[in-house]
Design a protein around this motif. Structure first.
Motif, PDB file in Angstrom:
ATOM      1  N   VAL A 226       0.831  -1.214   0.000  1.00  0.00           N
ATOM      2  CA  VAL A 226       0.000   0.000   0.000  1.00  0.00           C
ATOM      3  C   VAL A 226       0.863   1.261   0.000  1.00  0.00           C
ATOM      4  O   VAL A 226       0.378   2.346  -0.304  1.00  0.00           O
ATOM      5  N   TYR A 227       2.150   1.102   0.328  1.00  0.00           N
ATOM      6  CA  TYR A 227       3.064   2.243   0.352  1.00  0.00           C
ATOM      7  C   TYR A 227       3.732   2.509  -0.999  1.00  0.00           C
ATOM      8  O   TYR A 227       4.268   3.585  -1.215  1.00  0.00           O
ATOM      9  N   PHE A 228       3.723   1.516  -1.904  1.00  0.00           N
ATOM     10  CA  PHE A 228       4.430   1.725  -3.177  1.00  0.00           C
ATOM     11  C   PHE A 228       3.710   1.199  -4.411  1.00  0.00           C
ATOM     12  O   PHE A 228       4.163   1.418  -5.523  1.00  0.00           O
ATOM     13  N   ASP A 229       2.558   0.547  -4.249  1.00  0.00           N
ATOM     14  CA  ASP A 229       1.820   0.008  -5.389  1.00  0.00           C
ATOM     15  C   ASP A 229       0.392   0.578  -5.390  1.00  0.00           C
ATOM     16  O   ASP A 229      -0.399   0.271  -4.492  1.00  0.00           O
ATOM     17  N   GLN A 230       0.090   1.392  -6.382  1.00  0.00           N
ATOM     18  CA  GLN A 230      -1.214   2.061  -6.442  1.00  0.00           C
ATOM     19  C   GLN A 230      -2.370   1.059  -6.439  1.00  0.00           C
ATOM     20  O   GLN A 230      -3.363   1.255  -5.738  1.00  0.00           O
ATOM     21  N   ALA A 231      -2.253  -0.023  -7.201  1.00  0.00           N
ATOM     22  CA  ALA A 231      -3.331  -1.018  -7.268  1.00  0.00           C
ATOM     23  C   ALA A 231      -3.550  -1.668  -5.892  1.00  0.00           C
ATOM     24  O   ALA A 231      -4.696  -1.893  -5.482  1.00  0.00           O
ATOM     25  N   ALA A 232      -2.479  -1.960  -5.197  1.00  0.00           N
ATOM     26  CA  ALA A 232      -2.596  -2.562  -3.859  1.00  0.00           C
ATOM     27  C   ALA A 232      -3.238  -1.572  -2.888  1.00  0.00           C
ATOM     28  O   ALA A 232      -4.069  -1.962  -2.056  1.00  0.00           O
ATOM     29  N   ALA A 233      -2.880  -0.295  -2.989  1.00  0.00           N
ATOM     30  CA  ALA A 233      -3.477   0.724  -2.118  1.00  0.00           C
ATOM     31  C   ALA A 233      -4.987   0.817  -2.370  1.00  0.00           C
ATOM     32  O   ALA A 233      -5.778   0.856  -1.423  1.00  0.00           O
ATOM     33  N   GLU A 234      -5.377   0.834  -3.628  1.00  0.00           N
ATOM     34  CA  GLU A 234      -6.803   0.906  -3.963  1.00  0.00           C
ATOM     35  C   GLU A 234      -7.542  -0.350  -3.516  1.00  0.00           C
ATOM     36  O   GLU A 234      -8.662  -0.267  -3.013  1.00  0.00           O
ATOM     37  N   ALA A 235      -6.902  -1.509  -3.678  1.00  0.00           N
ATOM     38  CA  ALA A 235      -7.524  -2.773  -3.246  1.00  0.00           C
ATOM     39  C   ALA A 235      -7.741  -2.782  -1.731  1.00  0.00           C
ATOM     40  O   ALA A 235      -8.674  -3.415  -1.236  1.00  0.00           O
ATOM     41  N   ALA A 236      -6.898  -2.062  -1.007  1.00  0.00           N
ATOM     42  CA  ALA A 236      -7.019  -1.972   0.453  1.00  0.00           C
ATOM     43  C   ALA A 236      -8.023  -0.895   0.873  1.00  0.00           C
ATOM     44  O   ALA A 236      -8.240  -0.684   2.063  1.00  0.00           O
ATOM     45  N   GLY A 237      -8.615  -0.210  -0.115  1.00  0.00           N
ATOM     46  CA  GLY A 237      -9.617   0.799   0.194  1.00  0.00           C
ATOM     47  C   GLY A 237      -9.091   2.218   0.293  1.00  0.00           C
ATOM     48  O   GLY A 237      -9.820   3.124   0.698  1.00  0.00           O
ATOM     49  N   TYR A 238      -7.841   2.430  -0.075  1.00  0.00           N
ATOM     50  CA  TYR A 238      -7.256   3.766  -0.025  1.00  0.00           C
ATOM     51  C   TYR A 238      -7.417   4.479  -1.365  1.00  0.00           C
ATOM     52  O   TYR A 238      -7.397   3.836  -2.413  1.00  0.00           O
ATOM     53  N   PRO A 239      -7.521   5.793  -1.350  1.00  0.00           N
ATOM     54  CA  PRO A 239      -7.669   6.535  -2.605  1.00  0.00           C
ATOM     55  C   PRO A 239      -6.363   6.654  -3.398  1.00  0.00           C
ATOM     56  O   PRO A 239      -6.376   6.920  -4.598  1.00  0.00           O
ATOM     57  N   ALA A 240      -5.240   6.464  -2.723  1.00  0.00           N
ATOM     58  CA  ALA A 240      -3.923   6.592  -3.354  1.00  0.00           C
ATOM     59  C   ALA A 240      -2.912   5.915  -2.436  1.00  0.00           C
ATOM     60  O   ALA A 240      -3.278   5.367  -1.397  1.00  0.00           O
ATOM     61  N   LEU A 241      -1.636   5.996  -2.812  1.00  0.00           N
ATOM     62  CA  LEU A 241      -0.588   5.421  -1.968  1.00  0.00           C
ATOM     63  C   LEU A 241      -0.641   6.036  -0.576  1.00  0.00           C
ATOM     64  O   LEU A 241      -0.827   7.248  -0.423  1.00  0.00           O
ATOM     65  N   LEU A 242      -0.479   5.204   0.434  1.00  0.00           N
ATOM     66  CA  LEU A 242      -0.475   5.649   1.825  1.00  0.00           C
ATOM     67  C   LEU A 242       0.939   6.098   2.198  1.00  0.00           C
ATOM     68  O   LEU A 242       1.932   5.465   1.817  1.00  0.00           O
ATOM     69  N   ALA A 243       1.047   7.200   2.929  1.00  0.00           N
ATOM     70  CA  ALA A 243       2.350   7.675   3.391  1.00  0.00           C
ATOM     71  C   ALA A 243       2.839   6.772   4.526  1.00  0.00           C
ATOM     72  O   ALA A 243       2.105   6.526   5.481  1.00  0.00           O
ATOM     73  N   PRO A 244       4.078   6.282   4.439  1.00  0.00           N
ATOM     74  CA  PRO A 244       4.628   5.439   5.500  1.00  0.00           C
ATOM     75  C   PRO A 244       4.873   6.231   6.789  1.00  0.00           C
ATOM     76  O   PRO A 244       4.987   7.464   6.757  1.00  0.00           O
ATOM     77  N   PRO A 245       4.993   5.531   7.900  1.00  0.00           N
ATOM     78  CA  PRO A 245       5.319   6.200   9.163  1.00  0.00           C
ATOM     79  C   PRO A 245       6.606   7.018   9.022  1.00  0.00           C
ATOM     80  O   PRO A 245       7.529   6.602   8.326  1.00  0.00           O
ATOM     81  N   THR A 246       6.659   8.132   9.649  1.00  0.00           N
ATOM     82  CA  THR A 246       7.771   9.089   9.700  1.00  0.00           C
ATOM     83  C   THR A 246       7.988   9.868   8.406  1.00  0.00           C
ATOM     84  O   THR A 246       8.835  10.753   8.358  1.00  0.00           O
ATOM     85  N   PHE A 247       7.233   9.587   7.347  1.00  0.00           N
ATOM     86  CA  PHE A 247       7.419  10.305   6.082  1.00  0.00           C
ATOM     87  C   PHE A 247       7.179  11.806   6.234  1.00  0.00           C
ATOM     88  O   PHE A 247       7.827  12.610   5.565  1.00  0.00           O
ATOM     89  N   LEU A 248       6.265  12.187   7.118  1.00  0.00           N
ATOM     90  CA  LEU A 248       5.941  13.609   7.253  1.00  0.00           C
ATOM     91  C   LEU A 248       7.152  14.440   7.665  1.00  0.00           C
ATOM     92  O   LEU A 248       7.235  15.630   7.353  1.00  0.00           O
ATOM     93  N   PHE A 249       8.112  13.819   8.347  1.00  0.00           N
ATOM     94  CA  PHE A 249       9.313  14.555   8.731  1.00  0.00           C
ATOM     95  C   PHE A 249      10.121  14.954   7.498  1.00  0.00           C
ATOM     96  O   PHE A 249      10.736  16.019   7.473  1.00  0.00           O
ATOM     97  N   CYS A 250      10.127  14.118   6.471  1.00  0.00           N
ATOM     98  CA  CYS A 250      10.842  14.461   5.227  1.00  0.00           C
ATOM     99  C   CYS A 250      10.298  15.754   4.641  1.00  0.00           C
ATOM    100  O   CYS A 250      11.058  16.612   4.197  1.00  0.00           O
ATOM    101  N   LEU A 251       8.982  15.879   4.624  1.00  0.00           N
ATOM    102  CA  LEU A 251       8.380  17.088   4.064  1.00  0.00           C
ATOM    103  C   LEU A 251       8.622  18.296   4.959  1.00  0.00           C
ATOM    104  O   LEU A 251       8.711  19.424   4.470  1.00  0.00           O
ATOM    105  N   GLU A 252       8.742  18.066   6.254  1.00  0.00           N
ATOM    106  CA  GLU A 252       9.061  19.170   7.158  1.00  0.00           C
ATOM    107  C   GLU A 252      10.451  19.723   6.838  1.00  0.00           C
ATOM    108  O   GLU A 252      10.689  20.938   6.899  1.00  0.00           O
TER     109      GLU A 252
END
Length: 150
Positions: free
Chosen positions: A36-62
Motif C-alpha cells: 500500500v506504500y508503493f503500489d497504487q493497485a494494492a493501495a486501492e484494493a485496500a480501500g485507499y484513494p492513493a498510496l499511503l504515506a509510510p510512518p515518519t514520512f511527514l518529517f521528510c516534508l518538514e
C-alpha cells in the motif's frame, strides 16, 4: 547558552505536496513491505484513494521548508553544534499521495541540562501541526534537538 525568551516563537509556515514517487522511494528506503506504500493497485484494493504515506514520512516534508534551519538562525546555533535528540509523531489521520499539507511550527521549549561534572547541553523542542489543505489536522510532530556548547 540558549535564550528561552524565544519559547512560543512561531516559525514560517510552509505547504508541501505528497508526491507518489517520493512515497515509493521513502517506502523502499525504509524497508516497508506492505505494497500500500508503493503500489497504487494494492493501495486501492485496500480501500485507499492513493498510496499511503509510510510512518515518519511527514518529517521528510518538514525538512523541505523554504526556511529550513530558521530556529537555529534565530537562536544563533551553528549546525556543527546540533545533534538529533528525539522525534515523536502523533497521527490524527492518514496521508496519501496527492495530499497538500500545511506545516505550522513553533518553538515549544528551550532548556539546559547540567551534569554533575559541570558540563551542560541545551535542548530545543519544536512542535509542528500538519494539516490537510482543508484544515483537518493529520499529525502532531515534535522534535528535540540537542545543542552542544559553543
Amino acid at each position: 547558552m540558549l535564550d528561552s525568551r524565544h519559547i512560543g516563537h512561531v516559525l514560517t509556515p510552509h505547504r508541501a505536496v505528497v508526491e507518489a514517487g517520493r512515497l515509493r522511494f521513502f517506502a523502499k528506503a525504509t524497508g516497508q513491505s506492505d505494497p500500500v506504500y508503493f503500489d497504487q493497485a494494492a493501495a486501492e484494493a485496500a480501500g485507499y484513494p492513493a498510496l499511503l504515506a509510510p510512518p515518519t514520512f511527514l518529517f521528510c516534508l518538514e525538512l523541505d521548508a523554504p526556511q529550513r534551519g530558521e530556529a537555529y538562525r534565530l537562536l544563533d546555533i551553528g549546525f556543527q553544534r546540533i545533534l538529533h535528540g528525539e522525534q515523536r509523531f502523533d497521527y490524527r489521520g492518514p496521508v496519501f499521495a496527492g495530499d497538500v499539507l500545511d506545516y505550522a511550527s513553533r518553538i515549544a521549549d528551550i532548556y539546559v541540562k547540567r551534569s554533575r561534572s559541570g558540563g551542560e547541553l541545551g535542548f530545543l523542542e519544536i512542535e509542528t501541526t500538519v494539516s490537510k489543505a482543508d484544515g483537518q489536522a493529520v499529525a502532531e510532530l515534535r522534535r528535540i534537538t540537542v545543542v552542544r556548547p559553543a
